[in-house]
Design a protein around this motif. Structure first.
Motif, PDB file in Angstrom:
ATOM      1  N   UNK A 122       0.836  -1.215   0.000  1.00 25.61           N
ATOM      2  CA  UNK A 122       0.000   0.000   0.000  1.00 25.61           C
ATOM      3  C   UNK A 122       0.864   1.257   0.000  1.00 25.61           C
ATOM      4  N   UNK A 123       1.925   1.226   0.822  1.00 24.75           N
ATOM      5  CA  UNK A 123       2.805   2.391   0.920  1.00 24.75           C
ATOM      6  C   UNK A 123       3.486   2.673  -0.419  1.00 24.75           C
ATOM      7  N   UNK A 124       3.982   1.619  -1.040  1.00 27.05           N
ATOM      8  CA  UNK A 124       4.673   1.808  -2.322  1.00 27.05           C
ATOM      9  C   UNK A 124       3.699   2.301  -3.391  1.00 27.05           C
ATOM     10  N   UNK A 140       1.138   4.100  -2.759  1.00 23.60           N
ATOM     11  CA  UNK A 140       0.854   5.495  -2.412  1.00 23.60           C
ATOM     12  C   UNK A 140       1.933   6.419  -2.977  1.00 23.60           C
ATOM     13  N   UNK A 141       3.164   5.910  -3.062  1.00 19.40           N
ATOM     14  CA  UNK A 141       4.245   6.736  -3.606  1.00 19.40           C
ATOM     15  C   UNK A 141       4.244   6.731  -5.126  1.00 19.40           C
ATOM     16  N   UNK A 142       3.288   6.012  -5.695  1.00 14.20           N
ATOM     17  CA  UNK A 142       3.174   6.022  -7.151  1.00 14.20           C
ATOM     18  C   UNK A 142       3.747   4.802  -7.828  1.00 14.20           C
ATOM     19  N   UNK A 143       4.029   3.755  -7.054  1.00 15.35           N
ATOM     20  CA  UNK A 143       4.545   2.537  -7.674  1.00 15.35           C
ATOM     21  C   UNK A 143       3.408   1.815  -8.397  1.00 15.35           C
ATOM     22  N   UNK A 144       3.649   1.462  -9.649  1.00 10.80           N
ATOM     23  CA  UNK A 144       2.656   0.661 -10.366  1.00 10.80           C
ATOM     24  C   UNK A 144       2.924  -0.807 -10.054  1.00 10.80           C
ATOM     25  N   UNK A 145       1.919  -1.639 -10.331  1.00 10.75           N
ATOM     26  CA  UNK A 145       2.075  -3.061  -9.982  1.00 10.75           C
ATOM     27  C   UNK A 145       3.248  -3.703 -10.717  1.00 10.75           C
ATOM     28  N   UNK A 146       3.563  -3.176 -11.912  1.00 12.08           N
ATOM     29  CA  UNK A 146       4.674  -3.754 -12.657  1.00 12.08           C
ATOM     30  C   UNK A 146       6.002  -3.542 -11.912  1.00 12.08           C
ATOM     31  N   UNK A 147       6.097  -2.410 -11.229  1.00 14.71           N
ATOM     32  CA  UNK A 147       7.304  -2.114 -10.435  1.00 14.71           C
ATOM     33  C   UNK A 147       7.439  -3.131  -9.302  1.00 14.71           C
ATOM     34  N   UNK A 186      -5.790   6.934  -1.305  1.00 14.97           N
ATOM     35  CA  UNK A 186      -5.523   5.615  -0.718  1.00 14.97           C
ATOM     36  C   UNK A 186      -6.802   4.907  -0.309  1.00 14.97           C
ATOM     37  N   UNK A 194      -5.212   2.116 -12.877  1.00 16.48           N
ATOM     38  CA  UNK A 194      -4.051   1.938 -11.994  1.00 16.48           C
ATOM     39  C   UNK A 194      -2.881   2.838 -12.399  1.00 16.48           C
ATOM     40  N   UNK A 232      -1.380   5.982 -10.256  1.00 13.97           N
ATOM     41  CA  UNK A 232       0.028   5.972  -9.849  1.00 13.97           C
ATOM     42  C   UNK A 232       0.710   7.266 -10.286  1.00 13.97           C
ATOM     43  N   UNK A 233       0.381   7.743 -11.516  1.00 13.86           N
ATOM     44  CA  UNK A 233       0.999   8.968 -12.026  1.00 13.86           C
ATOM     45  C   UNK A 233       0.633  10.169 -11.137  1.00 13.86           C
ATOM     46  N   UNK A 292      -0.332  10.012  -7.984  1.00 14.85           N
ATOM     47  CA  UNK A 292       0.256   9.832  -6.651  1.00 14.85           C
ATOM     48  C   UNK A 292       1.706  10.277  -6.612  1.00 14.85           C
ATOM     49  N   UNK A 293       2.398  10.141  -7.748  1.00 13.79           N
ATOM     50  CA  UNK A 293       3.806  10.567  -7.759  1.00 13.79           C
ATOM     51  C   UNK A 293       3.940  12.073  -7.608  1.00 13.79           C
ATOM     52  N   UNK A 327       5.407   5.078   8.954  1.00 14.39           N
ATOM     53  CA  UNK A 327       5.382   4.065   7.891  1.00 14.39           C
ATOM     54  C   UNK A 327       6.713   3.991   7.131  1.00 14.39           C
ATOM     55  N   UNK A 354      11.118   4.972  -7.445  1.00 18.17           N
ATOM     56  CA  UNK A 354       9.843   4.604  -8.066  1.00 18.17           C
ATOM     57  C   UNK A 354       9.612   5.466  -9.303  1.00 18.17           C
ATOM     58  N   UNK A 357      11.887   6.356 -11.229  1.00 19.74           N
ATOM     59  CA  UNK A 357      12.979   5.998 -12.147  1.00 19.74           C
ATOM     60  C   UNK A 357      13.973   7.150 -12.344  1.00 19.74           C
TER      61      UNK A 357
END
Lengths: 292, 235
Positions: free
Chosen positions: A198-200, A202-209, B58, B78, B82-83, B85-86, B96, B113, B115
């Motif tokens: 969840x944390x990752x 939240x930081x914008x990690x996609x599932x592929x990452x 979240x 998704x 993610x975009x 959220x970054x 956390x 994350x 890159x």
């Protein structure tokens, strides 16, 4: 020291610290070792079967009692011209009398028993004759001629075939259990790391990452386990061959693995790692989709 | 910046409940303009953390619409979520932090994350840790830090990407005055450089010392008008 040097091998998910993650490489090492041992047994049995197939086939031809010497001669001449037949040796009457003496006693000059005439037929090494067809052609020369088929295939051959099949099934079972265990370990690892996932995210990690990290982890564990498992199996095989070579171990005449056989055995850990990685990827996909 | 992004966040009649529980947020209407700074205040259980979680995407909302960076945030895929959220930095009340990673790697996480090249990661993380006074702690894992130091690492992780929107849940509560003031300067500096900041706090001294608009929450609702404190009084 900061920066890339201290970070390259770190995973965002603490899989290596988890009990399940720590044991993954040992599970895969055990699966690899057992699968390679089973595959080696299959290869040895197969090699023995190939050697057996290359041995000259010797069968005994029985001509009905009272067959004239001229007819026996005609059969021997016919066999001499037949493709694949190396020798055709009539069993002399004296030799035959010696053969049956333990059961029938001394037959003497005028035995009332009708004893068939026998011819030992030796085929070229590796040649497998169609005995049914040959028997039919010989019956045209001397009716009632038969081959003793029980001598064609020694009982060891059947045992070797069963051994080869059993060893192959065992190898497949060990590989499968390694793959299934990998999927289960990865699923359990992800379940235990829901908060981190969840944390990752939240930081914008996609599932592929996340998937990339997990697959990388499984691949590394798999490779380490496969190398350890293969090395252990290799040592056990070499020790087995060395010790086994000093004893007569039926049904094996020789315990020999050629370089090509070793090459074949290396395919086992490679296959296991590839399948385990694939299973991990599928398990991760499903788990992440469920957790989304 | 695209015209629609002058408004970073627009929430209309947003309600939210956790699983099958009762609603914790009721009919929230909120608008945050790009580059604004707001304090979010209210008693414990008023819904401040839940509101920040909704804005950070979240937790899903049960009703209402959210437009974040010009996009309908309720119906995102998704990759798009993610975009977005970054572009958001979040300071959690409970830190956390990842205990198996070093301080350096925890702070570097959002950059990796994204890159960002490793050389840039090393430079930026080192600079920031230096600035907040954790230069000598980079290799330690968070469990070996004091509570205040962990708080600093959480904040560093949230701001390392220089986010467009910073959501901070009681970010200064575990820090001594000197460090709290220093961190507050960091938030103000980010705000000056264009980051929109929404900072939940109980600290009355902070509210008195920094004249930013205040949003007040109570029982899952934003008080009507939503602006209280020095600025509202001045207006």
């Amino acid at each position: 020291m900061t920066g890339p040097e201290m970070s390259e091998l770190e995973l965002d998910l603490p899989l290596a610290e988890q009990g399940t993650g720590r044991f993954l490489q040992w599970i895969l090492a055990a699966a690899t070792c057992l699968a390679v041992l089973a595959a080696a047994l299959a290869v040895l049995a197969d090699a023995e079967l190939r050697r057996a197939a290359m041995r000259p086939m010797v069968v005994t031809l029985a001509l009905p009692a009272g067959t004239a010497a001229a007819e026996v001669e005609a059969v021997v001449r016919f066999l001499g011209r037949t493709e694949g037949v190396a020798f055709a040796d009539p069993v002399s009457e004296e030799e035959l009398a010696q053969l049956v003496e333990p059961w029938l006693g001394d037959l003497g000059e005028e035995s009332p028993l009708a004893i068939p005439r026998l011819i030992d037929v030796t085929f070229d090494p590796g040649f497998r004759a169609d005995l049914r067809e040959l028997e039919a052609r010989l019956r045209e020369l001397v009716p009632g001629t038969t081959f003793d088929r029980t001598a064609v295939e020694p009982p060891e051959t059947g045992m070797l075939r069963n051994l080869r099949l059993f060893a192959l099934i065992a190898a497949v079972a060990f590989v499968s259990s390694g793959v299934v265990a990998t999927a289960a370990v990865v699923r359990a690892g992800l379940r235990a790391q829901t908060d981190t996932v969840d944390l990752l995210r939240l930081m914008g990690a996609v599932d592929r990452y996340l998937e990339g990290q997990l697959v990388d982890h499984v691949l590394r564990c798999g490779l380490r386990g496969a190398v350890a498992g293969f090395a252990t199996a290799g040592m056990l095989i070499l020790a087995g061959i060395e010790i086994g070579g000093r004893f007569d171990i039926r049904p094996f005449d020789a315990l020999v693995l050629r370089p090509v056989d070793w090459l074949l055995l290396t395919a086992v850990p490679i296959l296991l790692v590839l399948l385990a990685t694939l299973a991990a990827r599928l398990a991760i996909d499903r788990s992440l989709a469920r957790a989304a | 910046m695209a015209p629609q992004e002058t408004v970073i966040l627009r929430m209309r009649s947003v309600s939210m409940r956790y699983a099958a529980g009762s609603e914790v947020l009721h009919d929230i209407d909120l608008l945050l303009k790009a580059g604004s700074f707001h304090f979010l205040v209210g008693p414990s259980g008023a819904g401040k953390t839940s509101l920040l979680r909704v804005i950070a995407l979240t937790v899903p909302v049960s009703r209402g619409t959210i437009t974040l960076f010009g996009r309908d945030a309720v119906a995102l895929g998704e990759a798009e979520r993610a975009r977005l959220r970054r572009r958001i930095g979040v300071v959690f009340q409970d830190f956390r932090l990842l205990g198996h990673l070093s301080v350096f790697d925890n702070v570097a996480l959002p950059l990796r994350i994204n890159r960002v090249p490793e050389a840039v990661v090393a430079r930026r993380v080192t600079e920031l840790l230096d600035w907040i006074g954790l230069r000598d702690r980079t290799r330690l894992p968070p469990p070996r830090l004091s509570v205040g130091e962990r708080q600093l690492v959480t904040i560093a992780r949230a701001v390392i990407t220089r986010p467009d929107l910073l959501l901070a849940d009681e970010p200064l509560s575990n820090l001594d005055n000197r460090r709290a003031e220093r961190l507050m300067h960091l938030f103000v500096e980010l705000h000056r450089r264009g980051t929109t900041v929404l900072l939940a706090t109980h600290d009355k001294g902070l509210l008195e010392h920094h004249r930013f608009p205040i949003l007040e929450m109570d029982s899952g609702r934003l008080r009507s008008g939503s602006l209280i404190g020095p600025l509202a009084a001045a207006g």
